[in-house]
Design a protein around this motif. Structure first.
Motif, PDB file in Angstrom:
ATOM      1  N   ALA A 201      -3.556 -23.341  16.978  1.00 11.40           N
ATOM      2  CA  ALA A 201      -2.575 -23.755  17.997  1.00 11.40           C
ATOM      3  C   ALA A 201      -2.094 -25.194  17.797  1.00 11.40           C
ATOM      4  O   ALA A 201      -1.054 -25.579  18.325  1.00 11.40           O
ATOM      5  N   VAL A 202      -2.847 -25.980  17.044  1.00 16.50           N
ATOM      6  CA  VAL A 202      -2.432 -27.380  16.800  1.00 16.50           C
ATOM      7  C   VAL A 202      -2.206 -27.591  15.298  1.00 16.50           C
ATOM      8  O   VAL A 202      -2.593 -28.599  14.720  1.00 16.50           O
ATOM      9  N   SER A 203      -1.556 -26.587  14.687  1.00 17.14           N
ATOM     10  CA  SER A 203      -1.350 -26.618  13.237  1.00 17.14           C
ATOM     11  C   SER A 203       0.114 -26.446  12.845  1.00 17.14           C
ATOM     12  O   SER A 203       0.440 -25.823  11.834  1.00 17.14           O
ATOM     13  N   MET A 204       0.999 -27.023  13.669  1.00 15.42           N
ATOM     14  CA  MET A 204       2.436 -27.048  13.355  1.00 15.42           C
ATOM     15  C   MET A 204       2.956 -25.673  12.938  1.00 15.42           C
ATOM     16  O   MET A 204       2.748 -24.715  13.662  1.00 15.42           O
ATOM     17  N   HIS A 205       3.571 -25.588  11.731  1.00 16.19           N
ATOM     18  CA  HIS A 205       4.167 -24.315  11.296  1.00 16.19           C
ATOM     19  C   HIS A 205       3.126 -23.377  10.674  1.00 16.19           C
ATOM     20  O   HIS A 205       3.480 -22.333  10.130  1.00 16.19           O
ATOM     21  N   ASN A 206       1.862 -23.742  10.765  1.00 19.65           N
ATOM     22  CA  ASN A 206       0.815 -22.950  10.095  1.00 19.65           C
ATOM     23  C   ASN A 206       0.030 -22.039  11.038  1.00 19.65           C
ATOM     24  O   ASN A 206      -0.929 -21.383  10.609  1.00 19.65           O
ATOM     25  N   THR A 207       0.416 -22.003  12.305  1.00 19.51           N
ATOM     26  CA  THR A 207      -0.345 -21.262  13.325  1.00 19.51           C
ATOM     27  C   THR A 207      -0.642 -19.807  12.911  1.00 19.51           C
ATOM     28  O   THR A 207      -1.798 -19.375  12.937  1.00 19.51           O
ATOM     29  N   GLU A 208       0.406 -19.099  12.525  1.00 21.07           N
ATOM     30  CA  GLU A 208       0.245 -17.670  12.251  1.00 21.07           C
ATOM     31  C   GLU A 208      -0.700 -17.427  11.068  1.00 21.07           C
ATOM     32  O   GLU A 208      -1.577 -16.552  11.124  1.00 21.07           O
ATOM     33  N   LYS A 209      -0.513 -18.230  10.013  1.00 20.63           N
ATOM     34  CA  LYS A 209      -1.364 -18.058   8.815  1.00 20.63           C
ATOM     35  C   LYS A 209      -2.838 -18.230   9.170  1.00 20.63           C
ATOM     36  O   LYS A 209      -3.698 -17.480   8.721  1.00 20.63           O
ATOM     37  N   ILE A 210      -3.115 -19.253   9.968  1.00 19.77           N
ATOM     38  CA  ILE A 210      -4.519 -19.546  10.284  1.00 19.77           C
ATOM     39  C   ILE A 210      -5.110 -18.437  11.148  1.00 19.77           C
ATOM     40  O   ILE A 210      -6.255 -18.034  10.971  1.00 19.77           O
ATOM     41  N   ASN A 211      -4.299 -17.910  12.063  1.00 18.23           N
ATOM     42  CA  ASN A 211      -4.797 -16.802  12.888  1.00 18.23           C
ATOM     43  C   ASN A 211      -5.061 -15.560  12.055  1.00 18.23           C
ATOM     44  O   ASN A 211      -6.008 -14.821  12.297  1.00 18.23           O
ATOM     45  N   GLN A 212      -4.223 -15.346  11.035  1.00 17.04           N
ATOM     46  CA  GLN A 212      -4.386 -14.141  10.203  1.00 17.04           C
ATOM     47  C   GLN A 212      -5.526 -14.280   9.191  1.00 17.04           C
ATOM     48  O   GLN A 212      -6.250 -13.316   8.933  1.00 17.04           O
ATOM     49  N   ALA A 213      -5.657 -15.469   8.606  1.00 20.16           N
ATOM     50  CA  ALA A 213      -6.651 -15.656   7.531  1.00 20.16           C
ATOM     51  C   ALA A 213      -8.061 -15.550   8.102  1.00 20.16           C
ATOM     52  O   ALA A 213      -8.323 -15.970   9.224  1.00 20.16           O
ATOM     53  N   GLN A 214      -8.967 -15.024   7.303  1.00 20.88           N
ATOM     54  CA  GLN A 214     -10.341 -14.831   7.784  1.00 20.88           C
ATOM     55  C   GLN A 214     -11.147 -16.125   7.798  1.00 20.88           C
ATOM     56  O   GLN A 214     -12.142 -16.230   8.491  1.00 20.88           O
ATOM     57  N   LEU A 215     -10.700 -17.086   6.997  1.00 17.84           N
ATOM     58  CA  LEU A 215     -11.467 -18.340   6.883  1.00 17.84           C
ATOM     59  C   LEU A 215     -10.531 -19.541   6.906  1.00 17.84           C
ATOM     60  O   LEU A 215      -9.458 -19.517   6.286  1.00 17.84           O
ATOM     61  N   LEU A 216     -10.945 -20.577   7.624  1.00 20.30           N
ATOM     62  CA  LEU A 216     -10.230 -21.849   7.599  1.00 20.30           C
ATOM     63  C   LEU A 216     -11.243 -22.921   7.191  1.00 20.30           C
ATOM     64  O   LEU A 216     -12.314 -23.017   7.794  1.00 20.30           O
ATOM     65  N   VAL A 217     -10.914 -23.681   6.151  1.00 19.01           N
ATOM     66  CA  VAL A 217     -11.790 -24.789   5.758  1.00 19.01           C
ATOM     67  C   VAL A 217     -11.065 -26.085   6.116  1.00 19.01           C
ATOM     68  O   VAL A 217      -9.924 -26.305   5.693  1.00 19.01           O
ATOM     69  N   VAL A 218     -11.708 -26.921   6.917  1.00 21.04           N
ATOM     70  CA  VAL A 218     -11.124 -28.208   7.302  1.00 21.04           C
ATOM     71  C   VAL A 218     -11.769 -29.285   6.430  1.00 21.04           C
ATOM     72  O   VAL A 218     -12.997 -29.361   6.319  1.00 21.04           O
ATOM     73  N   PHE A 219     -10.926 -30.086   5.794  1.00 18.37           N
ATOM     74  CA  PHE A 219     -11.396 -31.151   4.906  1.00 18.37           C
ATOM     75  C   PHE A 219     -11.279 -32.478   5.655  1.00 18.37           C
ATOM     76  O   PHE A 219     -10.178 -32.885   6.033  1.00 18.37           O
ATOM     77  N   SER A 220     -12.397 -33.153   5.846  1.00 15.66           N
ATOM     78  CA  SER A 220     -12.385 -34.417   6.588  1.00 15.66           C
ATOM     79  C   SER A 220     -12.954 -35.538   5.737  1.00 15.66           C
ATOM     80  O   SER A 220     -13.755 -35.311   4.833  1.00 15.66           O
ATOM     81  N   VAL A 221     -12.516 -36.762   6.076  1.00 18.90           N
ATOM     82  CA  VAL A 221     -12.972 -37.942   5.325  1.00 18.90           C
ATOM     83  C   VAL A 221     -13.795 -38.841   6.244  1.00 18.90           C
ATOM     84  O   VAL A 221     -13.538 -38.909   7.452  1.00 18.90           O
TER      85      VAL A 221
END
Ligand SMILES: Cc1cc2nc3c(=O)[nH]c(=O)nc-3n(C[C@H](O)[C@H](O)[C@H](O)COP(=O)(O)O)c2cc1C
Length: 199
Positions: free
Chosen positions: A62-82
């Motif tokens: 919901a806080v991923s700009m134009h990427n909302t649908e992809k993230i909801n559909q994909a089975q895995l989300l990897v967040v890269f943090s520094v």
């Protein structure tokens, strides 16, 4: 398939098959592969957050700009943090890195303005994205690199205080009718002559 063929085949997935599960062993392999990412002076200033929980994934979507649908559909989300809290990261350096690396980092830190040091640390995390995208296709998975995320909101949702989310990578099986599949949308790149110089 050899490495060139894999790289030619890899594409940025824009739609995923939401009902096709990723074998857990592939996810465990991806974790280990990201852990093995190389970095300058082996500083490893990162955190990789693997989100498989659908509710958490949907909050981030919901806080991923134009990427909302992809993230909801994909089975895995990897967040890269520094590493963002440098005092907290100092403890990581003291406790987890060999003495020679620690001394080297301390020297760099002493002679580098904080903003520049943070930029340098963030660059190291991008190396892991390259590794992650390549590893995904090698594991038979499709992926999407995404800078289009609201970093501060990601940090709040994930309860991060010492690290700052930089970007994310969706992973799964691309939809059969994804317009961005390589068979439909061929690779678009500058020519070899213009980007490679051989001396
Ligand atoms: C650091 C980075 C950030 C990106 N951010 C996004 C994004 O937020 N959303 C998206 O759909 N694609 C994103 N992309 C995908 C690029 O647009 C894509 O890699 C590029 O157009 C080349 O296409 P290909 O990956 O299909 O070969 C990103 C790629 C990279 C490397």
């Amino acid at each position: 398939m050899n490495i060139l063929e894999l790289i030619q085949k890899r594409y940025t997935a824009k739609h995923y098959q939401s009902d096709k599960a990723i074998p857990q062993q592939k996810i465990e392999d991806l974790k280990e592969i990201l852990r093995l990412t190389p970095s300058s002076i082996n500083i490893q200033p990162w955190k990789f957050t693997f989100v498989q929980n659908p509710e958490m994934k949907s909050k981030l979507a919901a806080v991923s700009m134009h990427n909302t649908e992809k993230i909801n559909q994909a089975q895995l989300l990897v967040v890269f943090s520094v590493a963002d809290d440098l005092d907290a990261f100092q403890k990581v350096v003291e406790n987890e890195l060999p003495a020679a690396r620690r001394d080297w980092y301390n020297k760099i830190k002493a002679s580098t303005p904080e903003a520049e040091l943070k930029t340098w640390l963030a660059k190291q995390v991008y190396i892991a994205l390259g590794v992650g995208l390549t590893a995904s296709i090698a594991l038979g998975l499709d992926s999407t690199a995404m800078e289009g995320i609201e970093s501060d909101k990601y940090g709040d949702i994930l309860g991060m205080t010492e690290y700052k989310p930089l970007f994310a990578m969706a992973v799964g099986y691309g939809a059969e009718d994804d317009f961005n599949r390589i068979e439909v949308t061929p690779k678009s790149r500058r020519s070899l002559e213009n980007v490679i110089e051989t001396i």
